[in-house]
Every structure is written in C-alpha cells, then in structure tokens.
Design a protein around this motif. Structure first.
Motif, PDB file in Angstrom:
ATOM      1  N   GLU A 119       0.938  -1.045   0.023  1.00 41.50           N
ATOM      2  CA  GLU A 119      -0.079   0.192   0.085  1.00 41.50           C
ATOM      3  C   GLU A 119       0.978   1.268  -0.293  1.00 41.50           C
ATOM      4  N   ASP A 138      -3.018   5.056  -1.916  1.00 40.39           N
ATOM      5  CA  ASP A 138      -3.953   3.993  -1.601  1.00 40.39           C
ATOM      6  C   ASP A 138      -5.068   4.193  -0.206  1.00 40.39           C
ATOM      7  N   ILE A 139      -3.984   4.675   0.632  1.00 39.05           N
ATOM      8  CA  ILE A 139      -4.515   5.079   2.062  1.00 39.05           C
ATOM      9  C   ILE A 139      -4.041   6.532   2.490  1.00 39.05           C
ATOM     10  N   GLU A 191     -14.043   9.794  -1.840  1.00 42.69           N
ATOM     11  CA  GLU A 191     -14.451   8.756  -1.029  1.00 42.69           C
ATOM     12  C   GLU A 191     -13.871   7.408  -1.554  1.00 42.69           C
ATOM     13  N   ASP A 192     -13.297   7.302  -2.674  1.00 46.27           N
ATOM     14  CA  ASP A 192     -12.817   5.805  -3.035  1.00 46.27           C
ATOM     15  C   ASP A 192     -11.413   5.475  -2.390  1.00 46.27           C
ATOM     16  N   THR A 193     -10.821   6.604  -1.602  1.00 47.78           N
ATOM     17  CA  THR A 193      -9.598   6.347  -1.017  1.00 47.78           C
ATOM     18  C   THR A 193      -9.692   5.965   0.382  1.00 47.78           C
ATOM     19  N   LYS A 194      -9.068   4.950   0.917  1.00 53.59           N
ATOM     20  CA  LYS A 194      -9.384   4.594   2.133  1.00 53.59           C
ATOM     21  C   LYS A 194      -8.754   5.455   3.168  1.00 53.59           C
ATOM     22  N   LYS A 195      -9.470   5.947   4.068  1.00 52.18           N
ATOM     23  CA  LYS A 195      -9.115   6.867   5.411  1.00 52.18           C
ATOM     24  C   LYS A 195      -9.032   6.154   6.635  1.00 52.18           C
ATOM     25  N   ILE A 196      -8.069   6.259   7.302  1.00 51.41           N
ATOM     26  CA  ILE A 196      -7.758   5.703   8.580  1.00 51.41           C
ATOM     27  C   ILE A 196      -7.162   6.733   9.619  1.00 51.41           C
ATOM     28  N   ARG A 203     -16.846   8.813   8.271  1.00 50.00           N
ATOM     29  CA  ARG A 203     -16.374   8.233   6.894  1.00 50.00           C
ATOM     30  C   ARG A 203     -15.138   7.608   6.562  1.00 50.00           C
ATOM     31  N   LYS A 231     -12.389   4.505   7.628  1.00 46.20           N
ATOM     32  CA  LYS A 231     -12.886   3.143   7.697  1.00 46.20           C
ATOM     33  C   LYS A 231     -12.358   2.492   8.764  1.00 46.20           C
ATOM     34  N   CYS A 240      -7.368  -3.934   5.887  1.00 45.72           N
ATOM     35  CA  CYS A 240      -8.769  -4.161   5.855  1.00 45.72           C
ATOM     36  C   CYS A 240      -9.199  -3.413   4.483  1.00 45.72           C
TER      37      CYS A 240
END
Length: 391
Positions: free
Chosen positions: A6, A133-134, A159-164, A189, A191, A391
């Motif tokens: 990633e 990616d993140i 919105e299509d990019t993962k956020k943590i 919003r 993940k 995940c």
C-alpha cells in the motif's frame, strides 16, 4: 502474506520545533514502513509499505461567532500582549533560537520522507492524493477542538480512497457540543479510527457512530531499541536532565535544588517562547543545538529526568531512566491527563510528583513489571494498525 504494497499518505504535525511532535511523526512513519523495527512478534508476514508525510503546516480555524466572542474577552488582549512580548524575546535571543531551529531542520531533512519538496497549499491537496491507496491521520493533537484544522479531518480526500486514523488526539476530557457536527460529518467516513485519548473515547464513539480504539503513542510503539540506536554518549559528569513545557517557575527551582542536594550537574533544554522567562534560572545549563535524537540522548544518559512533558516521560520509561513528572498547567488539567493515563498504564503513578515530594529511583524488579505491561499495549496497538492498513 500480502502481495500488494500500500502507498500511504500520512497527515500529522511534524514541523513545529517540538521534540515530541518530531519524534511521533518519525516513529509512525518508521513503523508503517517496517513493523519489525518494533521488536514485536505478530506472527504476520508483514510487507513494508510506502509511507510519505504530507508537508503541510496547520492553520487554526476559528468560526466567525467564536471570533466575535473572543474580541470581547480579556484573554484575547492578554494573548496579543504575550505575542508582542514573544517577538521581543525572540529578537533578543535570536542567535540561540536559530540554533534550535537549524537542529530541527537538519532532523527533518535526514529522517522524514516527504510527499513533496515544498509545503503544500490547500488548493494542491486533491491533486497530491491521487497516487495513494490510504490517507492516514495521526498522531499528536491534530483533532484538538482548540486548534482544529480541517485538513486533518480528511473531508477533502476522495470517497474511493481509504481513510484511517492512528492515535489522533483530541487532548480533551469532554468534547464541546458545537463540534459534534464537525466530528460526525468528517470521522464517520473513516474506515478505521484509533485515538490516543482514553477520557473522551466513548463520547467520540457516540458522536461518530463507530467503534474507536485507544492505542499507544507512536513513540511507544516504536520502542526502546530504535530510540537507543540513534543515541550518542553525552560527555558529562552525572546529571539531571530538565525539560519543561509549562510556565511554573517553582518546577525549575525544584530541579536546581534537587541537583544541588544530589551533587549532580544539570543539562536543560529551555523554552523559546513566552515561557523563556520562567527558564531563566536554567539558562546557564541550556544546550541550544539539540535535535530530537540529542534530546533522546540527554534522557538516555541522565541520572534523573525532571519534566512536565508527555514525551520526555514516555522516553524515560522506555529507556528505564529515573524520572519525576511535575504538573504542566493546573488551569488546564487535560494537559496532564495523558501523562497520568500513561503512568497508570505502566504502573508508575508514584513518579507523578509535587515540588514537596522527593523524586524516587525505580528498582529493576519494577522495570520488569513495567516492560510486561508496556509490551502488551504495544502489541495490541501494532496489531490494530496492521489490520487497519490491510482491511
């Protein structure tokens, strides 16, 4: 084993010439790229990820209503007076302050992997995020309602990019109600969410409507071995290391008296802002050319650390140094809560001292107990981070 690495964009404070801030940013980037550096066995074939820091300087956002309210507050005028005083202090001591700044800039250039070669402007954010990616927020007080910059809330991320989030701190025991809609809209919003705070975790869960994990600070996650790998021997007689962020003059007096009683030298890192005046008593012991690794070295070689700093406390524990923590700011108890929470976590509550208490040495048996507790928390936090990325 994961077959795909990633690419992660990390959003955190990193360039405000604060030792804890600098070290937490380094630690999180380092652990993301190579979890094995922690020395924790997760039984997982974990691939190193590409991780870049967003070179962004935060801007404090204040609502118009809050601005109007502040205009009529006495504290606003006090703050302006303090800012003018700070400028005078800086000008009078500019040579030494520049030494500190240059030490930090050298650390940044040598230890961070930045996403761009210049500081990002707001209008550039959407274009820079495309290859990642993140997008990860964390750590430090980037979600503190008193200094909230929406960049760290990541609503601008597609919105299509993962956020943590890892260990993003609000640094409060109670979230003001006017911030509920902001946190709910932005953080719902994400993940996966983890924070460094214990006191406000359940309240934030109710606001956001998601499970939220409390994890350890990235410096704790990094661990003692990696910190020690960057230390250099301090050429000195036995000494007390003093480092204060608060404005309590009595803490400085306590340090000098302790050193005199124990016949120890003093080494100090002192403030460059309005609290510089409180540090006058320590000025003759001050070292100005100190980057974050020399800061760790001073702690590593000290006979006693006396501080009101969270990260100086954390590093003292990781490196098994005798230490005493004094109250940072009695008018803002939230500034002390995270230190007390950490001391409770590792079972060293007795190291929270007042000027009237004598700083105590910590036995080897006690350090063994501390290490066991710390390892469990570090392992749990690392597993959470790895799962959140996967995940």
């Amino acid at each position: 084993m994961r077959e795909i690495m990633e690419k992660i964009l990390l959003l955190t404070w990193y360039k405000n010439y604060n030792y804890g801030t600098a070290l937490q940013a380094y630690s999180l980037q380092k652990v993301i790229k190579d979890s094995k550096i922690t020395g924790i066995n997760t039984n997982d074939q974990y691939l190193a990820d590409e991780c870049y820091l967003l070179p962004y300087m935060p801007k404090r956002k204040t609502s118009m209503m809050h601005k109007v309210k502040k205009a009529f507050m006495f504290s606003t005028y006090v703050k302006k007076w303090e800012q003018r005083r700070d400028k005078k202090i800086y000008k009078a001591n500019e040579k030494n302050f520049k030494k500190r700044e240059n030490a930090f800039l050298g650390f940044i250039n040598e230890n961070y992997k930045l996403a761009m070669d210049h500081e990002i402007k707001i209008e550039e954010l959407e274009s820079i995020v495309e290859p990642y990616d993140i997008v990860m927020a964390g750590s430090d007080q980037i979600w503190n309602p008193e200094a909230l910059d929406p960049v760290y809330l990541m609503e601008w991320v597609p919105e299509d990019t993962k956020k943590i989030s890892y260990a993003s701190s609000l640094s409060t025991t109670n979230i003001p109600e006017q911030y509920y809609p902001i946190y709910k809209r932005a953080l719902s919003r994400l993940k996966a969410i983890s924070i460094r705070d214990t006191a406000c975790r359940e309240q934030l869960e109710r606001i956001v409507g998601k499970d939220i994990k409390t994890v350890v600070d990235p410096v704790i996650l990094l661990g003692a071995d990696e910190l020690k790998a960057h230390t250099k021997k301090i050429d000195s007689k036995p000494y007390v290391f003093a480092y204060f962020l608060g404005n309590n003059f009595a803490h400085r007096e306590f340090t000098v008296q302790y050193a005199n009683d124990k016949k120890l030298d003093i080494h100090a890192i002192i403030n460059v802002g309005s609290d510089f005046e409180k540090d006058r008593i320590l000025e003759k012991f001050a070292d100005w050319e100190v980057d974050p690794w020399k800061f760790v070295s001073y702690i590593n070689d000290a006979d006693m650390v006396i501080t009101d700093s969270f990260h100086a406390t954390v590093i003292s524990v990781l490196l098994h140094k005798n230490f005493a923590v004094l109250e940072k700011d009695s008018s803002r108890p939230e500034q002390n809560n995270r230190i007390k929470e950490f001391l409770a976590l590792v079972g060293l509550e007795e190291c929270w001292c007042s000027e009237n208490n004598q700083a105590k040495n910590i036995s080897e048996d006690k350090w063994l107990e501390v290490d066991k507790k710390l390892y469990r928390s570090r392992e749990e936090s690392l597993r959470w981070l790895m799962e959140a990325i996967k995940c």
